[in-house]
Scaffold this active site. Structure first.
Site, PDB file in Angstrom:
ATOM      1  N   MET A  98      -5.702  -7.068   8.609  1.00  0.00           N
ATOM      2  CA  MET A  98      -5.258  -6.233   9.719  1.00  0.00           C
ATOM      3  C   MET A  98      -6.165  -5.021   9.802  1.00  0.00           C
ATOM      4  O   MET A  98      -7.140  -4.918   9.096  1.00  0.00           O
ATOM      5  CB  MET A  98      -3.796  -5.890   9.541  1.00  0.00           C
ATOM      6  CG  MET A  98      -2.941  -7.147   9.692  1.00  0.00           C
ATOM      7  SD  MET A  98      -1.232  -6.874   9.413  1.00  0.00           S
ATOM      8  CE  MET A  98      -1.221  -6.320   7.764  1.00  0.00           C
ATOM      9  N   GLY A 150      -8.117  -6.982   4.408  1.00  0.00           N
ATOM     10  CA  GLY A 150      -9.002  -7.104   5.562  1.00  0.00           C
ATOM     11  C   GLY A 150      -8.416  -7.876   6.736  1.00  0.00           C
ATOM     12  O   GLY A 150      -9.088  -8.106   7.727  1.00  0.00           O
ATOM     13  N   GLY A 167      10.691 -42.236  -8.509  1.00  0.00           N
ATOM     14  CA  GLY A 167       9.433 -42.429  -7.792  1.00  0.00           C
ATOM     15  C   GLY A 167       9.565 -41.680  -6.483  1.00  0.00           C
ATOM     16  O   GLY A 167       9.988 -42.231  -5.472  1.00  0.00           O
ATOM     17  N   THR A 168       9.222 -40.406  -6.515  1.00  0.00           N
ATOM     18  CA  THR A 168       9.545 -39.571  -5.353  1.00  0.00           C
ATOM     19  C   THR A 168       8.610 -39.796  -4.169  1.00  0.00           C
ATOM     20  O   THR A 168       8.899 -39.321  -3.079  1.00  0.00           O
ATOM     21  CB  THR A 168       9.574 -38.076  -5.733  1.00  0.00           C
ATOM     22  OG1 THR A 168       8.393 -37.789  -6.478  1.00  0.00           O
ATOM     23  CG2 THR A 168      10.808 -37.769  -6.557  1.00  0.00           C
ATOM     24  N   ASN A 169       7.503 -40.520  -4.376  1.00  0.00           N
ATOM     25  CA  ASN A 169       6.681 -40.851  -3.200  1.00  0.00           C
ATOM     26  C   ASN A 169       7.447 -41.811  -2.302  1.00  0.00           C
ATOM     27  O   ASN A 169       7.658 -41.550  -1.118  1.00  0.00           O
ATOM     28  CB  ASN A 169       5.363 -41.509  -3.626  1.00  0.00           C
ATOM     29  CG  ASN A 169       4.480 -40.560  -4.409  1.00  0.00           C
ATOM     30  OD1 ASN A 169       4.731 -39.367  -4.440  1.00  0.00           O
ATOM     31  ND2 ASN A 169       3.458 -41.104  -5.043  1.00  0.00           N
ATOM     32  N   LYS A 180       0.832  -1.201   0.000  1.00  0.00           N
ATOM     33  CA  LYS A 180       0.000   0.000   0.000  1.00  0.00           C
ATOM     34  C   LYS A 180       0.867   1.252   0.000  1.00  0.00           C
ATOM     35  O   LYS A 180       0.648   2.173  -0.793  1.00  0.00           O
ATOM     36  CB  LYS A 180      -0.908  -0.034   1.242  1.00  0.00           C
ATOM     37  CG  LYS A 180      -2.138   0.815   1.126  1.00  0.00           C
ATOM     38  CD  LYS A 180      -2.999   0.690   2.387  1.00  0.00           C
ATOM     39  CE  LYS A 180      -3.771  -0.613   2.416  1.00  0.00           C
ATOM     40  NZ  LYS A 180      -4.331  -0.906   3.759  1.00  0.00           N
ATOM     41  N   ARG A 230      -3.652  -1.611  -6.270  1.00  0.00           N
ATOM     42  CA  ARG A 230      -2.827  -2.819  -6.190  1.00  0.00           C
ATOM     43  C   ARG A 230      -3.224  -3.742  -7.340  1.00  0.00           C
ATOM     44  O   ARG A 230      -4.302  -3.580  -7.912  1.00  0.00           O
ATOM     45  CB  ARG A 230      -3.032  -3.538  -4.858  1.00  0.00           C
ATOM     46  CG  ARG A 230      -4.462  -4.001  -4.660  1.00  0.00           C
ATOM     47  CD  ARG A 230      -4.634  -4.820  -3.394  1.00  0.00           C
ATOM     48  NE  ARG A 230      -6.043  -5.020  -3.143  1.00  0.00           N
ATOM     49  CZ  ARG A 230      -6.632  -4.889  -1.954  1.00  0.00           C
ATOM     50  NH1 ARG A 230      -5.941  -4.562  -0.900  1.00  0.00           N
ATOM     51  NH2 ARG A 230      -7.918  -5.096  -1.827  1.00  0.00           N
ATOM     52  N   TYR A 255      11.845 -35.028 -18.269  1.00  0.00           N
ATOM     53  CA  TYR A 255      10.392 -34.847 -18.196  1.00  0.00           C
ATOM     54  C   TYR A 255       9.881 -35.010 -16.771  1.00  0.00           C
ATOM     55  O   TYR A 255      10.578 -35.555 -15.913  1.00  0.00           O
ATOM     56  CB  TYR A 255       9.661 -35.832 -19.121  1.00  0.00           C
ATOM     57  CG  TYR A 255       9.728 -37.282 -18.684  1.00  0.00           C
ATOM     58  CD1 TYR A 255       8.777 -37.798 -17.789  1.00  0.00           C
ATOM     59  CD2 TYR A 255      10.704 -38.144 -19.179  1.00  0.00           C
ATOM     60  CE1 TYR A 255       8.834 -39.127 -17.393  1.00  0.00           C
ATOM     61  CE2 TYR A 255      10.760 -39.467 -18.793  1.00  0.00           C
ATOM     62  CZ  TYR A 255       9.826 -39.961 -17.889  1.00  0.00           C
ATOM     63  OH  TYR A 255       9.872 -41.263 -17.485  1.00  0.00           O
ATOM     64  N   GLU A 264      13.715 -45.164  -6.503  1.00  0.00           N
ATOM     65  CA  GLU A 264      12.824 -44.794  -5.408  1.00  0.00           C
ATOM     66  C   GLU A 264      13.307 -45.335  -4.070  1.00  0.00           C
ATOM     67  O   GLU A 264      12.656 -45.175  -3.046  1.00  0.00           O
ATOM     68  CB  GLU A 264      11.390 -45.260  -5.703  1.00  0.00           C
ATOM     69  CG  GLU A 264      11.280 -46.735  -6.048  1.00  0.00           C
ATOM     70  CD  GLU A 264       9.861 -47.160  -6.425  1.00  0.00           C
ATOM     71  OE1 GLU A 264       8.910 -46.483  -6.008  1.00  0.00           O
ATOM     72  OE2 GLU A 264       9.720 -48.167  -7.129  1.00  0.00           O
ATOM     73  N   ARG A 267       0.400 -47.492 -14.135  1.00  0.00           N
ATOM     74  CA  ARG A 267       0.387 -48.506 -13.077  1.00  0.00           C
ATOM     75  C   ARG A 267      -0.478 -49.663 -13.565  1.00  0.00           C
ATOM     76  O   ARG A 267      -1.503 -49.448 -14.206  1.00  0.00           O
ATOM     77  CB  ARG A 267      -0.233 -47.945 -11.807  1.00  0.00           C
ATOM     78  CG  ARG A 267       0.488 -46.750 -11.219  1.00  0.00           C
ATOM     79  CD  ARG A 267      -0.259 -46.314  -9.957  1.00  0.00           C
ATOM     80  NE  ARG A 267       0.376 -45.197  -9.298  1.00  0.00           N
ATOM     81  CZ  ARG A 267       0.060 -43.919  -9.526  1.00  0.00           C
ATOM     82  NH1 ARG A 267      -0.876 -43.622 -10.418  1.00  0.00           N
ATOM     83  NH2 ARG A 267       0.658 -42.958  -8.868  1.00  0.00           N
ATOM     84  N   ARG A 300       4.773 -49.716 -15.670  1.00  0.00           N
ATOM     85  CA  ARG A 300       5.445 -50.281 -14.501  1.00  0.00           C
ATOM     86  C   ARG A 300       4.939 -51.684 -14.241  1.00  0.00           C
ATOM     87  O   ARG A 300       3.731 -51.922 -14.213  1.00  0.00           O
ATOM     88  CB  ARG A 300       5.177 -49.391 -13.285  1.00  0.00           C
ATOM     89  CG  ARG A 300       5.798 -49.944 -12.015  1.00  0.00           C
ATOM     90  CD  ARG A 300       5.611 -49.015 -10.842  1.00  0.00           C
ATOM     91  NE  ARG A 300       4.228 -49.026 -10.363  1.00  0.00           N
ATOM     92  CZ  ARG A 300       3.797 -48.279  -9.347  1.00  0.00           C
ATOM     93  NH1 ARG A 300       4.631 -47.450  -8.744  1.00  0.00           N
ATOM     94  NH2 ARG A 300       2.555 -48.340  -8.961  1.00  0.00           N
TER      95      ARG A 300
HETATM   96  P1  ADP Z   1      -7.766  -2.712   3.781  1.00  0.00           P
HETATM   97  O1  ADP Z   1      -6.321  -3.000   3.601  1.00  0.00           O
HETATM   98  O2  ADP Z   1      -8.461  -3.669   4.662  1.00  0.00           O
HETATM   99  O3  ADP Z   1      -8.446  -2.461   2.479  1.00  0.00           O
HETATM  100  P2  ADP Z   1      -7.493   0.125   4.126  1.00  0.00           P
HETATM  101  O4  ADP Z   1      -6.307   0.609   4.849  1.00  0.00           O
HETATM  102  O5  ADP Z   1      -7.451   0.188   2.652  1.00  0.00           O
HETATM  103  O6  ADP Z   1      -7.830  -1.325   4.610  1.00  0.00           O
HETATM  104  O7  ADP Z   1      -8.719   0.969   4.661  1.00  0.00           O
HETATM  105  C1  ADP Z   1     -10.039   0.575   4.506  1.00  0.00           C
HETATM  106  C2  ADP Z   1     -10.897   1.692   3.958  1.00  0.00           C
HETATM  107  O8  ADP Z   1     -10.796   2.881   4.742  1.00  0.00           O
HETATM  108  C3  ADP Z   1     -10.476   2.139   2.590  1.00  0.00           C
HETATM  109  O9  ADP Z   1     -11.061   1.343   1.624  1.00  0.00           O
HETATM  110  C4  ADP Z   1     -10.982   3.553   2.499  1.00  0.00           C
HETATM  111  O10 ADP Z   1     -12.295   3.569   2.002  1.00  0.00           O
HETATM  112  C5  ADP Z   1     -10.961   4.008   3.930  1.00  0.00           C
HETATM  113  N1  ADP Z   1      -9.835   4.946   4.096  1.00  0.00           N
HETATM  114  C6  ADP Z   1      -8.558   4.630   4.360  1.00  0.00           C
HETATM  115  N2  ADP Z   1      -7.804   5.732   4.390  1.00  0.00           N
HETATM  116  C7  ADP Z   1      -8.615   6.785   4.149  1.00  0.00           C
HETATM  117  C8  ADP Z   1      -8.422   8.184   4.016  1.00  0.00           C
HETATM  118  N3  ADP Z   1      -7.244   8.761   4.153  1.00  0.00           N
HETATM  119  N4  ADP Z   1      -9.496   8.956   3.749  1.00  0.00           N
HETATM  120  C9  ADP Z   1     -10.708   8.374   3.585  1.00  0.00           C
HETATM  121  N5  ADP Z   1     -10.956   7.068   3.682  1.00  0.00           N
HETATM  122  C10 ADP Z   1      -9.920   6.273   3.959  1.00  0.00           C
HETATM  123 MG    MG Z   2       6.883 -46.813  -5.507  1.00  0.00          MG
HETATM  124 MG    MG Z   3      -7.910  -1.247   1.147  1.00  0.00          MG
END
Ligand code: ADP
Ligand code: MG
Ligand code: MG
Length: 906
Positions: A109, A107, A799-801, A27, A371, A884, A778, A595, A651
């Protein structure tokens, strides 16, 4: 000099850039890059992933001290660019604090928005914006997020409701309203008070009013979130190392909830499900951040085309759509035009499909994230090929853009997405073989066959499967087993067939007597419907709809590219003409392992096999084998014909004989009747065949050396079939492989039998077929003495198993008892039966290749274990100089892609 811990960005400048993902997280690096290429991004700064590691080494205090001046400087930088002041009452700057790891963990963290508000600042915000609702809505969201994330108010059990949500529900209930946005300003104010009271009550501490204190709390909470259970689990699943750490992004808030000229949304440059080149996404007017994904309000489509499509799926009339759910293209045409131009610019810059987040504040567009978008296997292939055609990327890049394992999705039937969402999950096992299956429960192989013959779809539910179940498995839509790991019989066979399988589902209790299965409390009986998700390991109640896989033109084109670049070719493991046919359509250039044991199980064949096993003398055995000969010849005829012109490596009989006799009384009685002998005789024979360690007992070439008549019969069958084909004008290319050789003498003795039998047959028939005799490597001793063995063997097939089993000393059928604990404790990183152990087993492979070729320069080497279809193992095979790899038909395209990538990466 002190190392740089904080990187600034804003107003078209940035200290970081896109290729600094390791240090700034995905990010942070992309926020910097967007600044550099002129995409509008709110200013801010990124604290590096290195600091995350320092945080866990040195502790909070020390790290805060190290960061203090830099963070204060970052806040000042942000204030200046925004013309606002953090903590100021008249002109307040609010901040967002966001995590961002090197690899995207959506989502996983936590993010904190609207940071910097307190009872005074909020009044300033009201005055400045004249929008009381906006100010207090932001405030209550902030207190809630801060409470959940920083002050640990989130409930421990996921069944428990969030304490703040409970308060919101209570406030709404008092006035009988349903939706969050129906709350009055007074109610929002009341929420803030109640939230703070709840925090005080639960944590014993006051909510921090000082903005700077809030900021430090949030920064440290992001670091802490790197170690939360969700994040740890996700890293484990995706193989992301803990040392990577997360960066922290602090940036100015922009507001999508300031009224009708404000909005927030998410968009993609292409369709993440299909890969189609259509800009698409969703947005909400007057909303903030997570509202779009949270599903509180129905989001609207960004493009008009998307909106029309959506309305059609939802059965919404055009005038309702146009009035209530207009697209952004229609409702905010100018902003839309800007957004559209910028999304195109981003994709052109990154040369990949982008997943973007944006916010519109009072008519001004801001990007918050971009991303490379996650996508399905189908989309992955289509996008790579389209970008190649558009000239955005070259062929090598297109190859590297595709993840081999994801091709699997293109090959198996899949669940209908919405149906899957609605499905009730009964339990979860190992995702042993991907795909979707739905059918009626049966418990026995013969029932599976019979029901299937009646036109029913069945799912076979077993404690575990054995080779006798093969035909039943083949007739079933999918297989569910209580026991067994990813390389259990059921799993291996199912993958080979391209059949959905969930194995090792510990929470199921199968009762063969009553023909019922207890799945975590739900008791189902024979004939009840059940659905399996072999991709996730989920078991669903009832019928969940599936649709067949499609192999598109792009897919074929990708395979062509693979052929162009790879050095390693891909053969298949196939025991039947049907499997061979499938594999050929996927581009297999021969059979690497055929086999023969599966060929003995059908009615007449198993009877002759039983006769052979019961025989007390060589003549008796020969007589029984004579009966088997035409069947075997027929089987080989079919396979060699189907693989005309391509090598077929067959085999010789490998498994211990006890696998061919029944172990239960009923089965033994039936066999006795069939054979016209006393049950006792059967039981004695079964007893005599039993071994305390059958894996190391009478099997492989030890069988053929003990009973050379078996080898002679199989040779006659193989070469007899080849002779017949040759007479019919075909070009059969058989290879005869001696299994489980540990020393050259074992091979030598078998080769004599094979060559003598061949000689006699060719003389009788007046036709000669060129064929090769090779061996499996093997047993570790075979690798160690590969130069000796290569004097006799014309090719090696690893025969890697078994090689893994014997190098580690792990029984592959019993590994489930300790593997989970080993993985948990990080004694093992991965299951060595799935991913070839390059450091140990790999050394044996490399040594054997080198030693073998020192004696026989053109020695062909291949691999035929389960590893032949696993991408990282295939790449090792390329580096080791193998000719192969051979894998299940449904893994052929995966191996082809991995082989091409290995060549490109070199
Ligand atoms: P995640 O990685 O879970 O997508 P983000 O860090 O992208 O979390 O934040 C989640 C949401 O919070 C973003 O999709 C955005 O809509 C909102 N957000 C984050 N930073 C800002 C900001 N500076 N201004 C307005 N909204 C924000
Ligand atoms: Mg065998
Ligand atoms: Mg985000």
């Amino acid at each position: 000099m002190d190392k740089k811990r904080v990187y600034l960005f804003g107003n078209g400048k940035a200290e970081g850039k896109a290729d600094m993902k390791n240090l700034l997280g995905g990010k942070g690096a992309n926020l910097a890059e967007m600044n550099l290429i002129g995409v509008p991004v709110p200013p801010g700064f990124t604290i590096t992933t290195d600091v995350c590691n320092e945080y866990f080494e040195k502790g909070r205090e020390k790290v805060v001290a190290l960061l203090k001046a830099h963070v204060e400087n970052g806040v000042k930088h942000t204030e200046e660019l925004m013309g606002l002041k953090f903590g100021d009452v008249t002109n307040p700057l609010l901040l967002s604090v966001r995590s961002g790891a090197r690899a995207s963990m959506p989502g996983m963290m936590d993010t904190i928005l609207n940071l910097g508000l307190n009872d005074e600042v909020v009044r300033g915000l009201v005055e400045k914006t004249g929008n009381e609702r906006f100010a207090y809505d932001s405030y209550r969201r902030f207190v809630q997020m801060y409470g959940d994330v920083v002050l640990d108010m989130k409930p421990v059990n996921k069944e428990d409701i969030d304490p703040f949500e409970a308060i919101i529900q209570q406030v709404k209930a008092e006035r009988g309203i349903q939706l969050d946005n129906e709350m009055t300003v007074d109610e929002l104010k009341k929420l803030v008070v109640l939230f703070k009271e709840a925090i005080k009550k639960q944590t014993g501490k006051d909510f921090p009013d000082d903005p700077m204190e809030q900021l430090w709390g949030a920064i440290c909470a992001v670091f802490d979130s790197w170690m939360n259970d969700r994040a740890i689990l996700y890293r484990k699943m995706e193989g992301i190392p803990q040392e990577w750490g997360t960066a922290v992004n602090v940036m100015a808030m922009v507001f999508g909830n300031m009224g009708d000229t404000s909005a927030t949304g998410v968009c993609f440059t292409r369709d993440a499900a299909t890969g189609e080149n259509r800009f698409n996404g969703e947005y909400l007017v007057n909303a903030q951040g997570e509202d779009v994904v949270a599903g509180i309000r129905t989001p609207q489509q960004i493009t008009k085309e998307g909106s029309l499509r959506w309305a059609k799926l939802q059965n919404i009339d055009e005038d309702v759509r146009a009035n209530e759910y207009p697209s952004m293209e229609e409702a905010m045409p100018e902003i839309y035009a800007e957004l559209d131009a910028l999304q195109a610019k981003l994709e052109e810059h990154y040369h990949d499909m982008q997943d973007m987040e944006f916010t519109v504040q009072e008519g001004k567009l801001w990007f918050l994230q971009t991303r490379s978008g996650k996508r399905t296997g189908t989309a992955m292939v289509k996008i790579a090929m389209d970008l190649l055609h558009e000239g955005q990327i070259d062929e090598k890049t297109a190859l590297l853009r595709c993840e081999p394992n994801k091709l699997d999705e293109l090959l198996h039937p899949v669940f209908d997405k919405t149906a899957r969402k609605l499905a009730r999950v009964l339990t979860r096992g190992l995702p042993a073989s991907p795909g979707a299956a739905c059918g009626q429960i049966v418990f026995f192989a013969d029932d599976a066959e019979a029901w299937h013959a009646d036109g029913k779809r069945v799912v076979m539910v077993r404690i575990e499967t054995s080779p006798e179940d093969l035909a039943g498995m083949s007739a079933a839509e999918g297989i569910l087993t209580a026991r067994g790991g990813m390389t259990s019989h059921a799993a291996v066979v199912a993958r080979g067939m391209g059949k959905c399988c969930v194995s090792g589902a510990g929470a199921i209790i199968v009762d063969y007597k009553t023909r019922t299965v207890d799945i975590d409390g739900t008791v189902l009986k024979e004939g009840d419907y059940i659905s399996l998700n072999g991709t996730t390991g989920e078991v669903y109640f009832g019928e969940v709809n599936t649709r067949p896989a499609e192999v598109t033109g792009d897919f074929a084109e990708l395979m062509k590219l693979c052929e162009k670049y790879s050095k390693l070719v891909v053969r298949t493991n196939a025991d039947t003409p049907r499997d061979a046919e499938v594999a050929r359509t996927f581009g297999a250039v021969g059979i690497g392992l055929c086999r023969t044991e599966h060929m003995f199980f059908e009615n007449e064949k198993i009877k002759a096999m039983h006769e052979m096993i019961l025989a007390d003398s060589t003549e008796g055995r020969e007589k029984a084998l004579e009966k088997l000969l035409p069947y075997q010849k027929q089987d080989f005829y079919g396979i060699l014909k189907c693989m005309d012109g391509l090598p077929v490596n067959i085999r010789l009989l490998d498994p211990p004989l006890h696998e061919f006799v029944p172990h239960d009384l009923a089965g033994q009685e039936a066999m006795a009747e069939d054979m016209g002998v006393n049950v006792k005789k059967i039981q004695n024979r079964v007893q005599a065949l039993s071994e305390s360690n059958p894996m190391l007992g009478l099997r492989g070439c030890r069988l053929g050396n003990t009973f050379p008549e078996i080898t002679a019969m199989q040779t006659r069958a193989i070469l007899g079939a080849a002779v017949q084909l040759k007479k019919e004008g075909y070009d059969p290319r058989p290879e005869i492989m001696v299994p489980l050789v540990g020393m050259v003498n074992e091979l030598d003795a078998q080769e004599k039998v094979i060559r003598e039998t061949a000689q006699k047959l060719f003389e009788e028939e007046g036709v000669e077929i060129p064929f090769k005799v090779g061996t499996m490597i093997e047993i570790p001793r075979a690798a160690l003495t590969a130069d000796k063995i290569a004097e006799r063997a014309e090719y090696f097939s690893f025969g890697t198993n078994d090689l893994t089993q014997m190098t580690f000393g792990y029984s592959r059928d019993d590994i489930a008892s300790f593997l989970p604990s080993y993985l948990e404790k990080k004694i093992l990183d991965v299951d060595p039966f799935q991913v070839l152990d390059v450091n140990g087993v790999g050394q044996l492979v490399q040594m054997a290749v080198n030693k073998g070729r020192s004696v026989r320069k053109d020695l062909k080497c291949g691999i035929c274990g389960e590893h032949g279809g696993e991408p990282s193992s295939v790449k090792f095979c390329h580096r080791a100089g193998l000719n192969y790899v051979s894998c299940s038909p449904f893994r052929v395209p995966i191996a082809r892609l991995a082989a091409a990538q290995a060549a490109v990466e070199e």
